[in-house]
Each structure stands twice: as C-alpha cells, then as structure tokens.
Design a protein around this motif. Structure first.
Motif, PDB file in Angstrom:
ATOM      1  N   GLN A 232      41.038  25.522 122.614  1.00  0.00           N
ATOM      2  CA  GLN A 232      41.158  27.052 123.168  1.00  0.00           C
ATOM      3  C   GLN A 232      42.458  27.059 123.840  1.00  0.00           C
ATOM      4  O   GLN A 232      42.752  26.261 124.465  1.00  0.00           O
ATOM      5  CB  GLN A 232      39.900  27.227 124.048  1.00  0.00           C
ATOM      6  CG  GLN A 232      38.511  27.051 123.463  1.00  0.00           C
ATOM      7  CD  GLN A 232      37.578  27.663 124.550  1.00  0.00           C
ATOM      8  OE1 GLN A 232      37.646  28.891 124.896  1.00  0.00           O
ATOM      9  NE2 GLN A 232      36.637  26.751 124.545  1.00  0.00           N
ATOM     10  N   PHE A 233      43.339  27.870 123.115  1.00  0.00           N
ATOM     11  CA  PHE A 233      44.631  27.981 123.647  1.00  0.00           C
ATOM     12  C   PHE A 233      44.869  29.311 124.693  1.00  0.00           C
ATOM     13  O   PHE A 233      44.320  30.407 124.258  1.00  0.00           O
ATOM     14  CB  PHE A 233      45.522  28.500 122.448  1.00  0.00           C
ATOM     15  CG  PHE A 233      46.005  27.408 121.567  1.00  0.00           C
ATOM     16  CD1 PHE A 233      44.898  26.794 120.740  1.00  0.00           C
ATOM     17  CD2 PHE A 233      47.113  26.482 121.658  1.00  0.00           C
ATOM     18  CE1 PHE A 233      45.143  25.820 119.901  1.00  0.00           C
ATOM     19  CE2 PHE A 233      47.230  25.448 120.777  1.00  0.00           C
ATOM     20  CZ  PHE A 233      46.387  24.991 120.079  1.00  0.00           C
ATOM     21  N   GLY A 317      42.327  31.647 120.037  1.00  0.00           N
ATOM     22  CA  GLY A 317      43.228  31.970 120.918  1.00  0.00           C
ATOM     23  C   GLY A 317      42.577  32.880 121.899  1.00  0.00           C
ATOM     24  O   GLY A 317      41.912  33.686 121.706  1.00  0.00           O
ATOM     25  N   GLN A 318      42.820  32.322 123.077  1.00  0.00           N
ATOM     26  CA  GLN A 318      42.449  33.180 124.400  1.00  0.00           C
ATOM     27  C   GLN A 318      43.744  33.670 124.979  1.00  0.00           C
ATOM     28  O   GLN A 318      44.610  33.604 124.627  1.00  0.00           O
ATOM     29  CB  GLN A 318      41.723  32.156 125.419  1.00  0.00           C
ATOM     30  CG  GLN A 318      40.478  31.378 124.565  1.00  0.00           C
ATOM     31  CD  GLN A 318      39.201  32.281 124.699  1.00  0.00           C
ATOM     32  OE1 GLN A 318      39.220  33.451 124.835  1.00  0.00           O
ATOM     33  NE2 GLN A 318      38.185  31.478 124.421  1.00  0.00           N
ATOM     34  N   TRP A 321      48.758  35.734 124.624  1.00  0.00           N
ATOM     35  CA  TRP A 321      49.907  35.361 123.640  1.00  0.00           C
ATOM     36  C   TRP A 321      49.534  34.757 122.290  1.00  0.00           C
ATOM     37  O   TRP A 321      48.564  34.158 122.267  1.00  0.00           O
ATOM     38  CB  TRP A 321      51.188  34.550 124.066  1.00  0.00           C
ATOM     39  CG  TRP A 321      52.048  35.294 124.903  1.00  0.00           C
ATOM     40  CD1 TRP A 321      52.018  36.555 125.485  1.00  0.00           C
ATOM     41  CD2 TRP A 321      53.197  34.616 125.751  1.00  0.00           C
ATOM     42  NE1 TRP A 321      53.191  36.874 126.208  1.00  0.00           N
ATOM     43  CE2 TRP A 321      53.852  35.652 126.669  1.00  0.00           C
ATOM     44  CE3 TRP A 321      53.635  33.377 125.823  1.00  0.00           C
ATOM     45  CZ2 TRP A 321      54.877  35.625 127.382  1.00  0.00           C
ATOM     46  CZ3 TRP A 321      54.844  33.268 126.597  1.00  0.00           C
ATOM     47  CH2 TRP A 321      55.140  34.205 127.437  1.00  0.00           C
ATOM     48  N   GLN A 322      50.287  34.987 121.113  1.00  0.00           N
ATOM     49  CA  GLN A 322      50.099  33.951 120.056  1.00  0.00           C
ATOM     50  C   GLN A 322      50.804  32.742 120.249  1.00  0.00           C
ATOM     51  O   GLN A 322      51.811  32.573 120.989  1.00  0.00           O
ATOM     52  CB  GLN A 322      50.522  34.876 118.817  1.00  0.00           C
ATOM     53  CG  GLN A 322      49.828  35.873 118.376  1.00  0.00           C
ATOM     54  CD  GLN A 322      50.306  36.693 117.189  1.00  0.00           C
ATOM     55  OE1 GLN A 322      51.709  37.147 117.060  1.00  0.00           O
ATOM     56  NE2 GLN A 322      49.683  36.764 116.019  1.00  0.00           N
ATOM     57  N   HIS A 323      50.243  31.796 119.640  1.00  0.00           N
ATOM     58  CA  HIS A 323      50.735  30.422 119.683  1.00  0.00           C
ATOM     59  C   HIS A 323      50.747  29.793 118.468  1.00  0.00           C
ATOM     60  O   HIS A 323      49.493  29.619 117.674  1.00  0.00           O
ATOM     61  CB  HIS A 323      50.098  29.465 120.829  1.00  0.00           C
ATOM     62  CG  HIS A 323      49.945  30.001 122.145  1.00  0.00           C
ATOM     63  ND1 HIS A 323      51.160  29.874 122.866  1.00  0.00           N
ATOM     64  CD2 HIS A 323      49.003  30.756 122.765  1.00  0.00           C
ATOM     65  CE1 HIS A 323      50.729  30.603 123.973  1.00  0.00           C
ATOM     66  NE2 HIS A 323      49.620  31.042 124.073  1.00  0.00           N
ATOM     67  N   THR A 360      48.432  30.031 113.244  1.00  0.00           N
ATOM     68  CA  THR A 360      48.678  30.734 114.695  1.00  0.00           C
ATOM     69  C   THR A 360      47.502  31.159 115.299  1.00  0.00           C
ATOM     70  O   THR A 360      46.373  31.731 114.777  1.00  0.00           O
ATOM     71  CB  THR A 360      49.353  32.089 114.151  1.00  0.00           C
ATOM     72  OG1 THR A 360      51.038  31.730 113.844  1.00  0.00           O
ATOM     73  CG2 THR A 360      49.445  33.257 115.126  1.00  0.00           C
ATOM     74  N   THR A 361      47.460  31.055 116.679  1.00  0.00           N
ATOM     75  CA  THR A 361      46.572  31.374 117.408  1.00  0.00           C
ATOM     76  C   THR A 361      46.655  32.699 117.896  1.00  0.00           C
ATOM     77  O   THR A 361      47.713  32.924 118.472  1.00  0.00           O
ATOM     78  CB  THR A 361      46.009  30.507 118.695  1.00  0.00           C
ATOM     79  OG1 THR A 361      47.000  30.742 119.643  1.00  0.00           O
ATOM     80  CG2 THR A 361      46.095  28.997 118.215  1.00  0.00           C
ATOM     81  N   THR A 362      45.745  33.586 117.817  1.00  0.00           N
ATOM     82  CA  THR A 362      45.781  35.197 118.311  1.00  0.00           C
ATOM     83  C   THR A 362      44.861  35.463 119.243  1.00  0.00           C
ATOM     84  O   THR A 362      43.600  34.942 119.150  1.00  0.00           O
ATOM     85  CB  THR A 362      45.958  35.972 117.118  1.00  0.00           C
ATOM     86  OG1 THR A 362      46.910  35.820 116.092  1.00  0.00           O
ATOM     87  CG2 THR A 362      45.876  37.391 117.395  1.00  0.00           C
ATOM     88  N   PRO A 363      45.175  36.163 120.476  1.00  0.00           N
ATOM     89  CA  PRO A 363      44.150  36.467 121.364  1.00  0.00           C
ATOM     90  C   PRO A 363      43.052  37.149 120.683  1.00  0.00           C
ATOM     91  O   PRO A 363      43.182  37.884 120.147  1.00  0.00           O
ATOM     92  CB  PRO A 363      44.856  37.466 122.348  1.00  0.00           C
ATOM     93  CG  PRO A 363      46.473  37.045 122.429  1.00  0.00           C
ATOM     94  CD  PRO A 363      46.479  36.545 120.615  1.00  0.00           C
ATOM     95  N   SER A 499      52.278  23.458 119.941  1.00  0.00           N
ATOM     96  CA  SER A 499      52.715  24.691 119.796  1.00  0.00           C
ATOM     97  C   SER A 499      54.208  24.637 119.293  1.00  0.00           C
ATOM     98  O   SER A 499      54.866  23.737 119.907  1.00  0.00           O
ATOM     99  CB  SER A 499      52.703  25.446 120.845  1.00  0.00           C
ATOM    100  OG  SER A 499      53.585  26.717 120.876  1.00  0.00           O
TER     101      SER A 499
END
Lengths: 532, 547
Positions: A232-233, A317-318, A321-323, A360-363, A499
């Motif tokens: 979880q980011f 994605g938490q 931001w995107q990572h 890409t992690t997205t919220p 990242s």
C-alpha cells in the motif's frame, strides 16, 4: 574547500547509514505474505498514535485498529511470531474475508474529540451503514460513538478502504487499509501437480510453509499463485501531522459541537517528505511483519521468491498522489483492477490486462498482478553448472518440460528446480577463476575497480553453491562478503522495487529511503520462511 | 573554472586510475564471435529470419555434460557499444548552460552525432581511429566519420609477447589475440580526451535486434566539476524481462564501477520493445542530473523476407521456447489448451491479415499492424535548475521539493526540439561538445506512418504529451504489444498520452490522410510545462511535419 569536505562527510554518513541498516535487516530476515485479520465480523477503532520513521522522527498519526482480539489472523498467529492487531496501525488491519460472506464492520471513533466524526468507505461493495450519524459520503461515528457497515463480499479480489470523512486530512493522517476477498472456490488446476510452480508439500522437496491466503486470486485458472505480497502506497507531509497534533493538544477536553472544538489544519500546499509502503519507509519496510520496533506499523514489504513461482502482487494506491512503482527483473501481468478481472472479449479463459514493468499506483485504486522470474533468455547458466566439476551440485541435470523448464518430480529436490534448460551448462565467463564452466562471452574485470553493494550476492551466479564455486565462500573481494545477501548463505538475485518518481525513494530528503525495497530471487538452497 | 585547473584534474584522475588497479582497468569487450554466434563473418549484419535457431549439444554422446550451441539458423548478430560516465553541460531553451552528471558516447561517435544509435557491429566497433582524437570530438573535427571504440589500440604487450614466444617455441601468453592485435586493450588517454566533460542528454541512443548479443562497456571517466565526489556509475536496463541481478545496474544488488574502471554489461537481446536505461547510483540525484537514455529492441519480424507471410513467420517463432507465446488454436504443433506464459503479449493474432514481411515493425505482431516507415525515439525528461546548480556547487541536495523548470524532449525544450542536427555546448574545458545530439522534430512523408518510441524518465512528476490534429494510435506499452492472450489487438487511438517516469509507450502516427506541408504539434496540455524556466514559452513541445 570546506564545502567539498562537507559533501564527502555527508556522503560517507549516508553509506554508513545504509550499511548499518543492512545489518539490522539481516538480523531479522523477514519475508512475508499478506497478513491480516479475519471476520466476517470486525470490531475496529480509530485512534491516534505515533509512527516511527528511519530518520528517528515519531510522527503523530491516526489509524484504524482493534479494540478486542479479532476472530482470527491469517496467516495464523502460530505461524507468525508477534501477530497482533494493535489499537491503532497504519495501514489499518488488512481485512481478510471469503467471497459470499456477510461482512460486518463496527467502527468506534476514539480519535480526539476535536477531530470530529470519522467513517470508513468500502468502494466496490454495496454497503448498508447503521447506527451512525449522517455524513457526506456514508454514515459516520461521532467522537466516542460507533457506526456499523454491512455488506456482502460478493466478488473476490483486493480492495482499499479509507475514511470518508474530511478525507483530505483523515487519509493523510493514516486512516486507510485493505480488504482482501479470497475466492469461495479456487480452480482445481491451482492445486494440480501438473503445473507445480511451487513445491508446498511435494515429496522430496525442501519443505517450506505455505503462507498463502488462498491458492488463487479469483475463480479463474489464470490466477493461481504461489506467494503473495500486499503493498500500500501513501505519502506523508509531516507539517500537516504536526499541526494536527498542535491543534488537538490545544483543544484537549473540548466538547463535541462546542465552538472551536474542531481542527483547522490546512492540507495545501502539500509537501510530503515521507514516502511509505505499508506505512514504513525503506529500510524499515524490510524488517519483519509485527516487529516490536514498529508497534503501529505491523506490515512490511520484503518480497522473496524462488524461480518459477507465480507471485501475486496486491498493489493499492492510498494517499493522494500517483506513484510509478517499478518492478525490476520482469513484467507484472495485471489480472484485475479493483477486484474486476480483465479478460479477453472473445475468450473468457484468456487474460487481457496489460503486462507492465511500472505499475502506477493511483489513489483509491487496487491492482492484482502476477509476477514471476525464471532467468529465461539470459544466455548463460545462472546456476554456474560445470560438468567438469567434482562437486555434485555443479553437475545437476536439467530436463526440459514442454515449456523448457526443469520441472517434474525428479527435480523436486534439486536446487535448480525450474531452471531454464536451454542455457543449462552454458558458460558466462571466457576464463573463469573458480569452478564454473569457461568459454563464455565475457571477461569479468578486476574486482578492485568495483564497489560492491550490500545486497550483492558475491558473484554473477544464483545461490550459495554456485557463488562459492565461482568465487569462494566470501564472494568477490573487496569487501569480504556482503552483508544483506551473503555469498555463502543466500546469494539470491536482488532486485530493487521502487517508485520511479525517484525523489520518492528518500526519507525526509535523505537517500536512500522512502518507497523502496529489495526483492530477492532465491535458489532452492535457501529456505524462504515467511514466519518472521 | 579555467582549462588549466581542469587539466590538472584530468592528470590527477589518470594518476588515480593507474594507481588503483593492478591490471589495466579501462577495457572494452566486443568479441567477433561467441558460442551463440560462432561464425565471425556472419556477425556484422542481420541475417534474414527464416526459421527458429536449432541447437545441438557440445557433447552429443553425453548431452548432460555439454551445453546447447546453434546447429542451424543462427539468428541475430553481435552488437557493441561503449559509453562514458562523467559530467558535462547542456544548453537549455532559454540559453542557460546547465551542469549535468551524464553519459557520453565512446563508440559510434559519428552515428550519435547524426541522431542515430551508437550501437555497432564488431567490424565497426573494433576499428582504431587513424589519427589522434581531441577533446570535443566529433564536434571539434570537421568531417568526423569514425564509429569505432574510442581508445581501442593494439595490445602491444600481447603482440610482442606472442612474437617472442613464437620465436622461442613456447606457449603463447595471449593465445586468443586476433591478428589485428585488438583484444579490448585501450589507450586511456584517448578515452579521457574524448570522454571527459562530454556528457549527452539524452544519454547515447542504443538499438539492438532480437537474437543479438549486446556488449555494453561503461567507462567511468570521473566528474571533473565534482572532484569531491568519487561517484560510481552503473547502467540499469529498465524493463528488461528476466534480467540478471549482476547486470541489472543496481549498485546495492551488484557491482558499481569506480572512477578509472570499465565494466562490460552483457545481455542477449530481450523481447522487442521500447526500453530505456539509466544510472542507478543515488537515482534521485543521478537521474535528475541527466544520466538517462533510451534503448530499443527491433523485432525479428523486421528480418522476415518480403515473400513470407507474417502470420506463418510468427508461427515459426513459437518453435523457439525462449520467445514462444502460445495460445489455443494458434495452429502450432503441439497444440495447447491455454496460454502457456502469463507474461507474454504477442501470441498469434486472432485475425489473419495475410500480409507479408519486408517492412519495419514495432513488435512481432504477425499481422503487420505495427508496421511503420520511420521511427523516432522521444524521451521525456525534466530538469530542476536549482537542483542542477546545487549539484555543481558542493551543497547537499534536497529531494522532497525537487521541481522541474525545464521540460525536455530528447534533452531539448521547444524551440530547440525542432532544431536539426546536434546541439553543442561549450563546457568548462572551453571546448564545444555535442551536448544534445538528438532532435525531436518528426518528419513523415504523407501517406506514411511514423513510430514514436516514447519513454519517460522524469523523476518528479507525470507528463502528458498531446497531439494536435494527427491522432496517436497506441500499440505498445511498457515494451509490450497491446494484445490480449487470445490474440485480440487492444490498440487504442487517442490525442494524448500520460506517462510516469519509468514508463514507455509506442505510438503510431498515420499520415495516410494528410497532405504535404501540414504541420502539427506535439505538446503538453500541462500548461506550466510549456515554459523554459522563467520564459513563458517553450517547454515540452515539438512539431510533426508532413512532407
């Protein structure tokens, strides 16, 4: 000249820090699954506590936790030392339920009174709230009050949950977590010896304990897996946390609804300095799950695997931001997005999600993906086999299956299980120093012109047997042996997963840190024990 | 900094290099033949792809004691390249000279200067420069055409040693020495003369073909402007499937190359696609400072003869288990009941188009759908001038608030993106260097198609690139064909794409319906990125010209 010296001092301090850190993580070798608590009835609380960061800071945060012992843990508490559900943790407890279960989550708001109401959203589920007060997005629990959310876990997969109340502040403060729905029935093919990419329980194999939550991510034959990791980011701006703490402290004892009994914490402009995977910054993320060093950050990020294993990555994605999470060593096949399998429009037995080297992690978005590593196509034998050796481990055979890999019962006990046979015995080095085959394409230069990394296995080859044969028990020198992936002990292939917004692999402006971990491919000589 | 001081540093560095290593530490490697490509005469061009390589054991009587070598249909060739790791200067769109940590070309100098990959066959790489290379070359010397390895010179110790041994009838000290005397031994002076302060943005372009063996030598010449930093450098091949940790370029997980040392990375070319490469030392620093470049892998399908159907050629490829991407009903024997590799994306296409080979393609598509006429590497990047200033001035950097102010396509901001030819910058050694060799202008003949290989190595934020007027067809993403495992193409047409640092994407611009003289713009709708620092004009933009 003074500034130059200063820079050197800084540089050296960083290196020293990295070395110390590496030793620390060695002392608690930890490679662990996707731990969490089981229900289907959960009693959660939202409370404040302090999170620790590798720069020594303790950051005031809010998180979900348990007010009583949960119905159960997965993997079970007997498998994982230190298993607990504290009163507050970031990310919140991973809720593990089975498809079809009626899930009930009762949340008690034990945040400071001035923080106001709180709540939980479960995107992707048809939630019926009860017992709370009306809020903007769902029913909320008033300070000291409770609210209950009921839904049926209708479809399997990985999902996020997070606060639906003043989210810009409450999620930043740490009110987020994951819910994993395991399929009610996994496809039979996932446990068939015919596709044995793992060796759990196989006769003659190096016994390893199975820490999986299930054998498949979905009721679909293409979603079988052998190990799983949940990442979880989220990022964190310490100024927001410090202001929240100051205001909460100033309003201690205030009464709900009274004038001034609320927080006025600006969440813009936003300057995060901590970049977290599972609530921890590198290198803390590579310490054990439930480590007592991180009482409110129980989950780690420290993936290990053997060649050929299908590894399920549950990535969420938490935060806000995107990572771009870059997985070194291979692509990841995306199976599903927010619990929705992505299948071919013409053939529902075929996958259609993209294969990505940067996920890409997205919220608010959760992905399930499959990763594997085999070393196929290196064009040299990564086990450094040498038929001319007197060492029996150097003379193992490789019998290709239909796909070219060394599988089948005869190979269950071999350290080169799942070797890519087309490169078997094929030399890398033109004139090797040690007991590996010669005649290959490259000449390795004098090791003195290199600097060795803390996770360098000590040779180009995989596993202690090959490394010791190629270079000796300490690997190449200097330095004499590496510390986090020792030539004689593990000698895995280490790959950085991080990242690719590279400024996010820092902790409060110091490199290394942040959203980074080392993933280890281990030969079968090395027992991957996810229990610690 | 005066050139005299620079010269002193150069001497000091050479001194360090000599003291550090017992053996010579600068070297290149580019064998004319290997066990995978055994015939030297065949390794200087790409043979046609007519069948999968067949193998035989080196020990036919006891195969378990041998390894597999090609017996027929040797595909691919050998490719070599040398790069420097060091520093340099580039010119920004507002005229500012920006300091960089950077890679520069040490082979294929003429090719790089004309915007091409600096990747060479052995018979080009293993050639010596007839004169004396000077700082700034190829910018300093008019009519520069040399593409061989900088510094390569006959190994006189071996030559004379072999001569003496032959005369004495004793064993040769260098039994594998080629007749040319070129065994990878280099003259470090030429490398330092050319490599120092010769950084490029983007870093030297690399291109290989599937089935190639690729030897990439990184030579660390040191950073003259930062003598306080004993920085190592590495090369990370970003996105390579089934990479080895040893050659992955992560200093924590492998070796890092000290100043004064060379290291040769070795890979068999992976699946076709658009990849990129960068230094992996302190990535937020070395990437922001400019150590980023592109490498792409051309598909086997480019080598399929014009008389062969692409579909059947892709069927033939399934015989090679290394690259097989099987699906049910793909017509290959033995049949499979489901896709055999969860990570492959180019199974036989669901629809047969009947097209033949003979063109250029982005991927092994089997249906000709990724065919193009002209290709352009486009690398998105960003520079934070404050960070670069701090990076030149011995101060500790901040990372969290890094903020790009120059937005770059192939190391240039508009309008430099459309300037033809190499851009040059005078470095602190008072010599002009080709700092930015790669234009980003896209020229398409009307009726034809252009492939844009877009990679993003920005280290701070996501970047969007939009197309005005000419649609973008996305055919590949992260070096994978967009196709589901049942063989259906998942291409999509759009007018903008968004990438993070660490992603790549393949776009086809189809000028079939366009007319000569049309000009379109590729630009970012992130309007604050259309600037060159304080200049409210420029940034992430280039032009598409229909000719």
């Amino acid at each position: 000249m003074r500034p130059m010296n200063m820079k050197n001092v800084l540089l050296k301090t960083r290196l020293l820090l990295a070395a110390i850190v590496a030793v620390a993580s060695l002392s608690a070798t930890a490679h662990a699954a996707a731990p969490g608590i089981t229900g289907p009835n959960f009693t959660l609380t939202a409370q404040p506590a302090y999170l620790t960061q590798p720069d020594g800071q303790a950051i005031y945060s809010w998180g979900y936790g348990c007010t009583r012992t949960p119905a159960g843990f997965k993997p079970s508490a007997t498998l994982m030392p230190g298993t607990a559900c504290p009163t507050m943790q970031v990310p919140g407890p991973t809720l593990i339920v089975t498809q079809g279960q009626s899930v009930s989550i009762t949340l008690t708001n034990q945040l400071p009174t001035a923080a106001g109401n709180t709540s939980i959203l479960f995107p992707g589920f048809n939630v019926t709230p009860a017992g709370g007060v009306a809020g903007l997005l769902t029913e909320e629990a008033i300070p000291g009050g409770t609210v209950t959310y009921n839904f049926v876990a209708s479809t399997p997969g990985t999902h996020s949950y997070y606060s639906g109340t003043q989210s810009d502040l409450q999620i930043e403060m740490g009110l987020y977590g994951a819910i994993i729905v395991v399929p009610s029935s996994a496809p039979a093919v996932c446990t068939s010896p015919a596709i044995r990419s793992n060796l759990y329980g196989a006769a003659g194999a190096n016994p390893e304990t199975d820490f999986r939550l299930a054998t498949a991510a979905y009721n679909h034959a293409k979603t079988c897996y052998d190990r799983e990791y949940l990442f979880q980011f989220a990022e964190m701006d310490p100024n927001i946390h410090n202001q929240a703490l100051a205001q909460v402290t100033a309003r201690t004892g205030c009464v709900t609804g009274a004038p001034g009994c609320s927080l006025e914490v600006p969440t813009e402009p936003y300057h995060p300095a901590y970049f977290l995977i599972n609530g921890r910054s590198m290198p803390d993320d590579m310490d054990a799950n439930y480590s007592p060093m991180y009482p409110h950050q129980p989950y780690n990020g420290n993936p290990h695997m053997h060649p050929g294993e299908n590894v399920l990555l549950r990535i969420i994605g938490q935060g806000r931001w995107q990572h771009p999470f870059h997985e070194h060593a291979n692509h990841v096949r995306i199976l599903a997005r927010d619990g929705n399998l992505i299948l071919s429009s013409t053939d529902p037995t075929s996958l259609a999600g993209p294969a990505l080297f940067t996920t890409t992690t997205t919220p608010g978005v959760a992905m399930d993906g499959i990763f594997y590593y085999t070393g196929r196509g290196l064009n040299w034998d990564m086990y450094g086999h040498n038929p001319a050796s007197t060492d029996t481990s150097a003379k193992l055979t490789c019998t290709p299956d239909a796909n070219g890999y060394n599988t089948g019962p005869a190979a269950y006990s071999a350290i080169n299980y799942f070797e890519w046979c087309q490169d078997h015995n094929k030399p890398l080095q033109a004139a090797p120093f040690g007991d590996v085959a010669g005649g290959g394409p490259v000449t390795l230069p004098d090791a003195n012109i290199f600097t060795n990394g803390a996770w360098y296995g000590g040779s180009p080859y995989l596993g202690p047997d090959a490394t010791v044969r190629a270079t000796g028990p300490t690997g190449v020198t200097p330095p004499s042996g590496t510390i986090a992936n020792s030539p004689g002990g593990e000698a895995g292939f280490a790959f950085m997963w991080h990242s690719h917004n590279e400024r996010e692999i820092t902790t409060n402006n110091a490199f290394p840190g942040g959203m980074m971990m080392m993933m280890l491919i281990d030969s079968r000589e090395f027992t991957i024990d996810e229990s610690n | 900094m005066s050139s005299k001081i620079v010269g002193t540093f150069v001497l000091a560095l050479i001194g360090v290099a000599v003291q550090q290593a017992t053996a010579q530490s600068f070297r290149v490697q580019c064998p004319a033949s290997t066990i995978t490509h055994p015939t030297a005469a065949n390794n200087n061009s790409e043979p046609a792809y007519t069948a999968a390589t067949t193998f035989v054991s080196t020990n036919p009587s006891a195969p378990a004691n041998g390894y597999l070598v090609p017996s027929a249909h040797v595909n691919g060739a050998i490719k070599c390249q040398q790069i420097s790791g060091g520093d340099g200067y580039a010119s920004m769109g507002d005229g500012t000279q920006t300091y960089m940590f950077s890679f520069g070309p040490l082979s294929g100098l003429a090719d790089i200067a004309s915007g091409n990959p600096g990747t060479e066959f052995p018979n080009t790489f293993n050639t010596t420069y007839p004169g004396t290379l000077v700082p700034g070359d190829p910018a300093t010397t008019p009519g520069f055409t040399f593409n061989g390895a900088v510094g390569l010179t006959p190994d006189l110790d071996c030559v004379s040693g072999n001569t003496i041994a032959t005369a004495a009838g004793s064993a040769l000290p260098c039994p594998n020495l080629p007749a040319s005397g070129l065994d990878g031994h280099v003259d470090p002076r030429a490398i330092m003369d050319v490599g120092v302060m010769n950084g490029n943005i983007p870093a030297p372009l690399m291109a290989i073909d599937e089935d190639d063996e690729y030897f990439l030598t990184l030579t660390n010449v040191g950073m003259i402007m930062r003598p306080d930093l004993f920085e190592q450098h590495t090369v990370h091949f970003h996105g390579y499937p089934n990479a080895s940790a040893f050659y992955d370029g992560v200093p924590d997980a492998s070796v890092a190359i000290n100043i004064g040392g060379s290291f040769t990375y070795y890979y068999l070319a992976p699946d076709a696609g658009t990849y990129f490469w960068h230094c992996h030392i302190t990535p937020p620093e070395h990437l922001q400072m400019g150590m980023v470049g592109q490498i792409y892998v051309r598909p086997r399908q480019n080598r399929v003869p014009a008389t062969t159907s692409l579909y059947s050629a892709l069927q033939v490829q399934q015989v090679d288990l290394r690259t097989a991407c099987r699906r049910p009903n793909d017509g290959v024997t033995p049949a499979v009941t489901s896709a055999t590799d969860i990570l492959c994306t180019n199974p036989l296409p669901a629809v047969q188009t009947g097209l033949n080979g003979g063109g250029k393609y982005a991927y092994n598509d089997g249906d000709g759908s990724t065919r193009y006429d002209v290709e352009y590497p486009i690398q998105i990047h960003g520079f934070d001038p404050n960070f670069h200033f701090v990076g030149m001035t011995f101060n500790p950097e901040g990372f969290a608030d890094m903020k790009d102010k120059y937005f770059l396509l192939n190391g240039r901001s508009y309008p430099d993106t459309v300037t033809p030819g190499s851009m040059e910058t005078e470095s602190a050694d008072s010599v002009k260097h080709f700092s930015q060799p790669l234009p980003a202008i896209i020229n398409i003949t009307h009726g034809q198609k252009a492939l844009l290989r877009i990679s993003d190595l920005d280290v701070t934020e996501y970047q969007t690139l939009a197309s005005l007027g000419i649609p973008m067809q996305v055919v590949g993403y992260n070096a994978k064909l967009l196709r589901d495992q049942a063989g259906n193409n998942l291409y999509y047409t759009t007018n903008s794409i968004t990438l993070a640092g660490g992603e790549s994407l393949d776009v086809i611009l189809d000028a079939t319906n366009n007319t000569t003289g049309q000009v379109f713009y590729l630009f970012t709708p992130q309007l604050d990125h259309l600037s060159n620092d304080a200049e409210n004009f420029g940034g992430l933009m280039t032009e598409v010209h229909i000719n």
